[in-house]
Design a protein around this motif. Structure first.
Motif, mmCIF file in Angstrom:
data_model
loop_
_atom_site.group_PDB
_atom_site.id
_atom_site.type_symbol
_atom_site.label_atom_id
_atom_site.label_comp_id
_atom_site.label_asym_id
_atom_site.label_seq_id
_atom_site.Cartn_x
_atom_site.Cartn_y
_atom_site.Cartn_z
ATOM 1 N N THR B 367 39.362 38.939 32.001
ATOM 2 C CA THR B 367 40.830 38.810 32.030
ATOM 3 C C THR B 367 41.295 37.954 33.196
ATOM 4 N N LEU B 368 40.395 37.656 34.121
ATOM 5 C CA LEU B 368 40.693 36.917 35.350
ATOM 6 C C LEU B 368 41.635 37.686 36.287
ATOM 7 N N GLU B 369 41.884 38.974 36.005
ATOM 8 C CA GLU B 369 42.708 39.819 36.879
ATOM 9 C C GLU B 369 42.001 40.142 38.190
ATOM 10 N N LYS B 370 42.802 40.288 39.224
ATOM 11 C CA LYS B 370 42.261 40.692 40.530
ATOM 12 C C LYS B 370 42.912 41.984 40.991
ATOM 13 N N VAL B 371 42.107 42.876 41.550
ATOM 14 C CA VAL B 371 42.678 44.068 42.190
ATOM 15 C C VAL B 371 41.947 44.318 43.506
ATOM 16 N N THR B 372 42.688 44.874 44.448
ATOM 17 C CA THR B 372 42.081 45.239 45.730
ATOM 18 C C THR B 372 41.677 46.711 45.671
ATOM 19 N N VAL B 373 40.430 47.011 46.053
ATOM 20 C CA VAL B 373 39.983 48.407 46.040
ATOM 21 C C VAL B 373 39.483 48.789 47.425
#
Lengths: 482, 482
Positions: B367-373
């Motif tokens: 999806t090319l989505e980015k999230v910070t974890v």
């Protein structure tokens, strides 16, 4: 197997070997093309274990795995003159497809230099691409006209290992040969196979090589089997296939190349060298089944024995061992026979008394010795015993090899060795091809070459070449070979 | 890849696919024999992961691995009449060895029935030997005259899987086909590939089969690709090769046989169906690298970022994931580009702020989505995200497949589908070969067959065959195929 006595120094070795290949479930030789055999499940499992180690070593040393097509256009094959001269008499030709003749005939690869190196010239551009290290395990084809023998001399080698490397200097290629030797040594230890390395004489180099090394083991009939080769090609193939790289200074230079080859002969050596009258004896490292548990039920006590056997198996499996419980409804003696034939290194027998006493009987395949061990110590004892079996296989093979290398000074002494019990003869040599070939002729043996590393190859001061009488420069090894 | 837009419903799919095969490091097509390509290291690693699963499934279901020679004598090949008729126009012939013509010409196997079945007649003796289940993964050869395409239509299929079984009854052979379908389903799930199964029409069965099933996936250009086949041979080959067994009553009967085939087309489907404009998108199950970590250093903070990246990698590796840290001295953007091309499912970016805040940025390839974890939750988040990626790949491919199966009643409607956006057409059919072939002709499409299992194959009551107007018995599927 019982019918065939294994007479190590007689022609019956050959009969013993050929029969064992089939009875132990390694290959079926009845395929209707001479010299092409079928890998049976058990044999293939052992071979896969050997290959697993090779894959791991290749990864460890930074070789990438590739797969090239099995067919090579005649036009590519002909680019390196010595190479084509060495192979053209023994290749299979694909001349037609469907109902039509092909424009360019195709060769079934006997080895992959000529398939790979025109691609090397596309892949290798700059010094940053070097060293370039690839390998593959594939089927190769050789139209053998000599007597064929499973795993040893065949027309389809189904498990052929070949590593091909390219380097920016002769020195770096030499480093590669050292790495190959180290990998080979680790593999030989895994297989419990002692070996010698020789630098082949000029007239027996791989076609196109600058020099060739061969690794030999000693077969039970006193003939040697080549199970590994390493070749430094220098720039011979690079010139023929135009494999150049750009140096840091922007100049174009030809790469230096090496190859390292092995095959299913590794398994042939394991079978021949460790086996005995009862069948194979597999090193625990590569045995598909390391431990077989045979329950020995008595009337009214059956359930206990089987349950106990399964419990022990579970415990050993948890410890990482490959274990099989033989629950077939046949007599224990028949089971012993089967698993001895298949070379399972360790058998555990459990009867009602073992269940009661919390014991197990370990029977070693190599020495046939039996010992009773306590259940609490089972895992440790099994591990230790497997290690001892491996060590013993190696030690007795080394003793056999060392006992059959004889250093002599005269042709008469050398002839005696081959008349008596064969083996390897080491003899002083002036280094001239003429004298080497004459010794091959007189002894009806092949010159394996000079001992490697080179330090061991020099003749002691004052020794003479027995053919021409001049000062000897080298020690040369001769043997009857497979 | 940037230059080639991926227009799913246009001829540019083909260009996109061919380019990606090379740029992503799957195969090199420049080998000098048409239709024979070189497996490059990265492509081979993915294929090996697929094969690893197949080997495990074969072991789970009691199939033994074997290896047969690649050459078949012409005399063996000719024993089953339909089989030879089906293949003789597309085989490579070995006619010479060394400098001499061969007495019996040899065929490079296009498939192994004729190599194996004379051995089956030696191996199978009694009902106790049945069911007999073997398989191999080998190279096979077909002289394709149509346009070749890597992994899809080639002259050397280097990774050809074939399972061959023998049974004591038609029912047991049918059970085997069910097992094959179950194995195939597990494999398709591993690859996130939705598929349909059709029973091939009589005129398109495997040569020598009683019936043939084919498993198809939907390629992005609306054509279907067959990626698996299962054949019930009944006793056709058993009669030709005299494969008999002794029943419990001491009678001799011919065995029933089945085969199950797959190939490197599995990888072709993965590449084509999941990929996008940036390159491949690999299901995490088979990706050689599941997670790539890209350190994003800033001046004065370099050491921290690299050390942090390595720490995260170690933690993920300990959790059983395949992780690579890209420490090359090039710009992060270039690294993103490379790993997106190669289809690594998850990228982790770490910069100085992530080190300070004990965070990491996850970037999904699908999806090319980015999230910070948060770092503490990294392993769990990565695992969950990989699962989600797999699920998403499957879901969007299923949606695409389902959206391109259209049920119609008239030839006009069917023609519209193929003019518009292709896909699969399901249409009532009387069951007559004549009508089926006529529809193939009119639609310029192939009949894949009738839906399988059979329950789904029946036409609803009252539907008519659009060619002859008679009552329709079946639903027939048509598609443009690879």
């Amino acid at each position: 197997m019982g019918k065939v006595e294994r007479k190590r120094w007689s022609e019956e070795f050959s009969e013993w070997y050929n029969e064992l290949i089939e009875t132990a479930g390694i290959q079926d030789k009845r395929y209707p093309v001479k010299g092409m055999n079928i890998w049976l499940p058990y044999g293939l499992k052992i071979m896969r274990n050997i290959e697993g180690f090779i894959h791991a070593e290749m990864e460890r040393t930074g070789h990438d795995e590739v797969l090239f097509p099995a067919l090579i256009p005649e036009t590519e094959f002909q680019k390196e003159a010595e190479h084509i001269a060495g192979f053209e008499g023994e290749v299979f030709w694909v001349t037609h497809a469907g109902h039509e003749p092909l424009d360019v005939r195709l060769i079934m690869r006997p080895t992959s230099e000529t398939a790979m190196y025109s691609m090397f010239s596309l892949w290798i551009r700059s010094h940053a691409d070097l060293p370039f290290k690839i390998y593959q395990i594939v089927n190769v084809y050789r139209y053998e006209t000599k007597h064929t023998r499973p795993l040893i001399r065949v027309r389809e080698i189904s498990r052929f290992f070949e590593a091909h490397t390219a380097h920016d200097s002769f020195e770096d290629a030499e480093r590669q040969i050292k790495e190959d030797l180290e990998i080979f040594d680790r593999l030989a230890n895994l297989l419990a196979l002692p070996y010698i390395i020789s630098r082949r004489p000029e007239w027996d180099k791989f076609p196109g090589a600058y020099y060739s090394l061969g690794a030999e083991v000693m077969m039970p009939d006193g003939r040697t089997l080549q199970i590994g080769t390493m070749h430094n090609y220098k720039q011979n193939f690079a010139r023929a296939y135009n494999i150049q790289y750009e140096t840091e200074n922007g100049e174009h230079e030809f790469v230096h190349q090496t190859t390292f080859g092995m095959s299913e002969r590794l398994l042939a050596a394991v079978i021949a060298i460790h086996g005995d009258d009862r069948g194979m004896v597999l090193p625990p490292t590569i045995a598909p089944i390391q431990v077989v548990i045979v329950p020995i039920p008595k009337k009214n006590a059956e359930a206990d024995v089987f349950a106990y056997a399964r419990e022990l198996a579970e415990e050993l499996r948890t410890a990482g061992l490959r274990v099989h419980v033989d629950e077939r409804d046949i007599r224990p003696g028949r089971k012993y026979y089967d698993w001895e034939l298949k070379g399972v290194p360790l058998r555990i027998e459990v009867g009602p008394r073992d269940v009661e006493g919390k014991n197990a009987v370990l029977a070693r395949r190599d020495t046939l010795e039996k010992v009773t061990v306590e259940r609490d110590k089972l895992v440790d004892e099994v591990r230790t015993t497997l290690d001892k079996i491996h060590e013993n296989l190696y030690d007795r093979a080394r003793e056999f090899l060392e006992g059959h290398i004889k250093r002599v000074e005269t042709i008469e002494e050398a002839k005696e060795v081959f008349e008596d019990r064969r083996g390897i003869v080491e003899i002083p040599w002036c280094g001239e091809e003429k004298c080497g070939l004459e010794m091959e002729e007189i002894l009806d043996a092949k010159m394996l070459g000079t001992p490697y590393p080179e330090g061991k190859a020099k003749a002691p001061v004052g020794k003479k070449c027995p053919v021409c009488g001049r000062e000897a420069k080298f020690i040369a090894r001769f043997a009857r070979t497979y």
